[in-house]
Design a protein around this motif. Structure first.
Motif, PDB file in Angstrom:
ATOM      1  N   ALA A 203     -16.038 -11.999  10.011  1.00  0.00           N
ATOM      2  CA  ALA A 203     -17.475 -12.083   9.747  1.00  0.00           C
ATOM      3  C   ALA A 203     -17.771 -11.892   8.258  1.00  0.00           C
ATOM      4  O   ALA A 203     -18.586 -12.619   7.678  1.00  0.00           O
ATOM      5  N   LEU A 204     -17.107 -10.931   7.634  1.00  0.00           N
ATOM      6  CA  LEU A 204     -17.318 -10.686   6.207  1.00  0.00           C
ATOM      7  C   LEU A 204     -16.873 -11.888   5.376  1.00  0.00           C
ATOM      8  O   LEU A 204     -17.556 -12.280   4.423  1.00  0.00           O
TER       9      LEU A 204
ATOM     10  N   TRP B 299     -19.485 -14.556   5.673  1.00  0.00           N
ATOM     11  CA  TRP B 299     -20.672 -14.146   4.903  1.00  0.00           C
ATOM     12  C   TRP B 299     -20.444 -14.350   3.402  1.00  0.00           C
ATOM     13  O   TRP B 299     -21.298 -14.905   2.703  1.00  0.00           O
ATOM     14  N   ARG B 300     -19.296 -13.908   2.901  1.00  0.00           N
ATOM     15  CA  ARG B 300     -18.999 -14.055   1.469  1.00  0.00           C
ATOM     16  C   ARG B 300     -18.858 -15.520   1.083  1.00  0.00           C
ATOM     17  O   ARG B 300     -19.264 -15.930  -0.008  1.00  0.00           O
TER      18      ARG B 300
ATOM     19  N   ALA C 200     -20.416 -18.103   2.493  1.00  0.00           N
ATOM     20  CA  ALA C 200     -21.773 -18.671   2.449  1.00  0.00           C
ATOM     21  C   ALA C 200     -22.521 -18.220   1.200  1.00  0.00           C
ATOM     22  O   ALA C 200     -23.202 -19.016   0.547  1.00  0.00           O
ATOM     23  N   HIS C 201     -22.396 -16.966   0.835  1.00  0.00           N
ATOM     24  CA  HIS C 201     -23.112 -16.471  -0.347  1.00  0.00           C
ATOM     25  C   HIS C 201     -22.498 -16.976  -1.646  1.00  0.00           C
ATOM     26  O   HIS C 201     -23.208 -17.112  -2.646  1.00  0.00           O
TER      27      HIS C 201
ATOM     28  N   GLN D 187     -11.894 -17.109   0.527  1.00  0.00           N
ATOM     29  CA  GLN D 187     -12.417 -16.581   1.791  1.00  0.00           C
ATOM     30  C   GLN D 187     -11.688 -17.089   3.033  1.00  0.00           C
ATOM     31  O   GLN D 187     -11.498 -16.323   3.985  1.00  0.00           O
TER      32      GLN D 187
END
Length: 80
Positions: free
Chosen positions: A62-63, A66-67, A69-70, A45
């Protein structure tokens, strides 16, 4: 200019390989494979984030965040 282009292509290649590897392992049959895939995603990432920085693509940044963190969430919640 040429070094910027080279850097972009190197980062893009690493991100692509990391993403494909992550997808392969996250869809694995065992929890160990899936956890490894999530670790690869965590590693990949920042390269996607760098692509966003180099191109000014805020959505990619942003993506990637987000990825990332997930993927951390998946590592924590996935028993081995």
């Amino acid at each position: 200019k040429n070094m910027d282009d080279l850097w972009f292509h190197v980062v893009n290649g690493i991100a692509l390989i990391g993403s494909l590897t992550s997808i392969y392992f996250v869809s694995g049959k065992t929890n160990k494979e899936r956890k490894f895939g999530m670790w690869v995603s965590v590693w990949a990432q920042p390269f996607f984030f760098a692509i966003g920085v180099l191109t000014g693509a805020w959505a990619i940044m942003a993506l990637a965040a987000w990825r990332w963190a997930h993927s951390i969430r998946g590592i924590i919640n996935n028993p081995t």
